[in-house]
Design a protein around this motif. Sequence first.
Motif, PDB file in Angstrom:
ATOM      1  N   GLN A 187       4.002 -54.950  39.686  1.00 48.91           N
ATOM      2  CA  GLN A 187       2.555 -54.441  39.282  1.00 48.91           C
ATOM      3  C   GLN A 187       2.539 -53.988  38.025  1.00 48.91           C
ATOM      4  O   GLN A 187       1.752 -53.887  37.091  1.00 48.91           O
ATOM      5  N   ALA A 188       3.959 -52.990  37.904  1.00 45.15           N
ATOM      6  CA  ALA A 188       3.483 -52.428  36.795  1.00 45.15           C
ATOM      7  C   ALA A 188       3.902 -53.443  35.530  1.00 45.15           C
ATOM      8  O   ALA A 188       3.250 -53.393  34.292  1.00 45.15           O
ATOM      9  N   ARG A 189       4.620 -54.112  35.728  1.00 44.15           N
ATOM     10  CA  ARG A 189       5.039 -55.409  34.792  1.00 44.15           C
ATOM     11  C   ARG A 189       3.857 -55.882  34.505  1.00 44.15           C
ATOM     12  O   ARG A 189       3.731 -56.320  33.242  1.00 44.15           O
ATOM     13  N   GLY A 190       3.075 -56.396  35.219  1.00 42.36           N
ATOM     14  CA  GLY A 190       1.828 -57.116  35.279  1.00 42.36           C
ATOM     15  C   GLY A 190       0.843 -56.203  34.353  1.00 42.36           C
ATOM     16  O   GLY A 190       0.204 -56.932  33.282  1.00 42.36           O
ATOM     17  N   TRP A 191       0.609 -54.924  34.497  1.00 41.12           N
ATOM     18  CA  TRP A 191      -0.219 -54.134  33.937  1.00 41.12           C
ATOM     19  C   TRP A 191       0.357 -53.957  32.345  1.00 41.12           C
ATOM     20  O   TRP A 191      -0.677 -54.059  31.414  1.00 41.12           O
ATOM     21  N   TYR A 192       1.796 -54.143  32.372  1.00 41.85           N
ATOM     22  CA  TYR A 192       2.105 -53.765  30.854  1.00 41.85           C
ATOM     23  C   TYR A 192       2.093 -55.122  30.149  1.00 41.85           C
ATOM     24  O   TYR A 192       1.755 -55.255  28.848  1.00 41.85           O
ATOM     25  N   ALA A 193       2.267 -56.146  30.698  1.00 42.44           N
ATOM     26  CA  ALA A 193       2.181 -57.337  30.021  1.00 42.44           C
ATOM     27  C   ALA A 193       0.527 -57.764  29.449  1.00 42.44           C
ATOM     28  O   ALA A 193       0.472 -58.377  28.591  1.00 42.44           O
ATOM     29  N   VAL A 194      -0.226 -57.127  30.275  1.00 42.98           N
ATOM     30  CA  VAL A 194      -1.404 -57.265  29.550  1.00 42.98           C
ATOM     31  C   VAL A 194      -1.581 -56.560  28.403  1.00 42.98           C
ATOM     32  O   VAL A 194      -2.146 -57.254  27.214  1.00 42.98           O
ATOM     33  N   PHE A 195      -1.030 -55.444  28.295  1.00 44.17           N
ATOM     34  CA  PHE A 195      -1.108 -54.552  26.997  1.00 44.17           C
ATOM     35  C   PHE A 195      -0.548 -55.398  25.822  1.00 44.17           C
ATOM     36  O   PHE A 195      -0.857 -55.311  24.673  1.00 44.17           O
ATOM     37  N   LYS A 196       0.715 -56.098  26.353  1.00 44.20           N
ATOM     38  CA  LYS A 196       1.653 -56.526  25.176  1.00 44.20           C
ATOM     39  C   LYS A 196       0.914 -57.894  24.391  1.00 44.20           C
ATOM     40  O   LYS A 196       1.006 -58.267  23.524  1.00 44.20           O
ATOM     41  N   SER A 197      -0.298 -58.318  25.191  1.00 44.97           N
ATOM     42  CA  SER A 197      -0.913 -59.565  24.625  1.00 44.97           C
ATOM     43  C   SER A 197      -2.080 -58.836  23.768  1.00 44.97           C
ATOM     44  O   SER A 197      -2.833 -59.762  23.166  1.00 44.97           O
ATOM     45  N   ARG A 198      -2.430 -57.882  23.789  1.00 45.04           N
ATOM     46  CA  ARG A 198      -3.602 -57.245  23.202  1.00 45.04           C
ATOM     47  C   ARG A 198      -3.102 -57.015  21.598  1.00 45.04           C
ATOM     48  O   ARG A 198      -2.256 -56.818  21.254  1.00 45.04           O
ATOM     49  N   PRO A 199      -4.299 -57.636  20.897  1.00 42.70           N
ATOM     50  CA  PRO A 199      -3.962 -57.570  19.175  1.00 42.70           C
ATOM     51  C   PRO A 199      -3.794 -56.176  18.818  1.00 42.70           C
ATOM     52  O   PRO A 199      -3.252 -56.147  17.991  1.00 42.70           O
ATOM     53  N   SER A 200      -4.290 -55.043  19.626  1.00 37.39           N
ATOM     54  CA  SER A 200      -3.718 -53.773  18.958  1.00 37.39           C
ATOM     55  C   SER A 200      -2.503 -53.241  19.334  1.00 37.39           C
ATOM     56  O   SER A 200      -1.772 -52.276  18.679  1.00 37.39           O
ATOM     57  N   PHE A 201      -1.582 -54.171  20.286  1.00 34.86           N
ATOM     58  CA  PHE A 201      -0.295 -54.018  20.232  1.00 34.86           C
ATOM     59  C   PHE A 201       0.609 -54.803  19.696  1.00 34.86           C
ATOM     60  O   PHE A 201       1.855 -54.492  19.426  1.00 34.86           O
ATOM     61  N   ARG A 202       0.212 -56.138  19.486  1.00 39.35           N
ATOM     62  CA  ARG A 202       1.227 -56.988  18.902  1.00 39.35           C
ATOM     63  C   ARG A 202       1.831 -56.593  17.824  1.00 39.35           C
ATOM     64  O   ARG A 202       3.270 -56.783  17.701  1.00 39.35           O
TER      65      ARG A 202
END
Lengths: 223, 223
Positions: A187-202
Amino acid sequence: MWTLHQFPLCPFSRKVRILLGEKSIAYDLVQRRPWDEGDDLWRLNDAGRVPVLEDKARNIALCDSRAICEYLEETVERSPMLAGSALARAETRRLVALFEENFHADVVAPLLHEKMTKRLVLRQPPDGRVLREAMKRAHGHLDYIDWLVDNRSWLAGSTMSLADLAAAAQVSVADYLGGIDWRGHDQARGWYAVFKSRPSFRPLLAEKMEGIHPPSHYAMVDG
Amino acid sequence: MWTLHQFPLCPFSRKVRILLGEKSIAYDLVQRRPWDEGDDLWRLNDAGRVPVLEDKARNIALCDSRAICEYLEETVERSPMLAGSALARAETRRLVALFEENFHADVVAPLLHEKMTKRLVLRQPPDGRVLREAMKRAHGHLDYIDWLVDNRSWLAGSTMSLADLAAAAQVSVADYLGGIDWRGHDQARGWYAVFKSRPSFRPLLAEKMEGIHPPSHYAMVDG
């Protein structure tokens, strides 16, 4: 135009950068080295820390990452990250403090000391015992993220908030330093994966700290 | 009715108590001992810390002193302590962080460890070297308060704010533990004397922590 004073592995600066990105606010970066005596950061911030968000033209220097985020929330309507009722906002702020105090003290601060400060400043090898203890403590915090994500769309409730930004910023630094074992934390990995794909985070994931290399999964969106 | 979970020498709980007093909000006190394994504080706060501001009837438990203060500011108009423009509010929040992070880490945390934790938990004598270093560092912070008071009516500007409450709460715990040498800090002493005479602050000065005695000047308004 804003200038953000920071260094790549500062989790508090990362949170501010994600917020600036989410709100589409343009800014320049200046890399600081608060651990160097030659760095005159004290002239900008009496606390001697990054991040500092400066607007030279307006003679403004905002200090303290939470004060900076509250300021941006109050002055820029786009992509609110501290929304809802007073109670919802209290829950968001509680979680920001939890990740920036407990997760930081248990996991991120010892990893930064062992893997960054010792390498760049003290010229000492890291202490394996301290690293193992930090990784062990990370599991407890990841369990908590698992639980939150099981019960809510985002960490503090139904929408993305400063709690997600603060947690993702802290987790990302721990992950860069090899301190996160994702096994058993889907669950934590799924939540973090969403973040990793955001333009603000790349852009954050593409940056390196001199002399310190992240594990291969670090910048991969499905890593 | 609110219940505040705290212990007498917690500077973060003191800040919340002063704010509750200034806003004339009624509350009960419950004394906790977060350092005891038998204390079930974790059931109320995942961070395991005080203060927690609870309203059992409404099933609310607010955690983290800054989140609590922001909540009270947002829900109770009386005696605003986070007023003014977004910039003024950023300055207040910057100073809250400065006193609760830097002053706390340099002065209050080592004093609490040496004089409270060692006495109540570890059963060890305090380390005089650590106490002297904390007192030395306190001077630098008092110099900063002197400077602020020379330039402003209150620490963050023209009105009393959370910055004053946070600073007075931290200073009061250091003073209780004998860590403040007021000589040479007339401006800071004058600012603090005003606080000591406020009805919101008097009850704090009258309380004692079991087995730990403050110096004679501690509770005196002109002390």
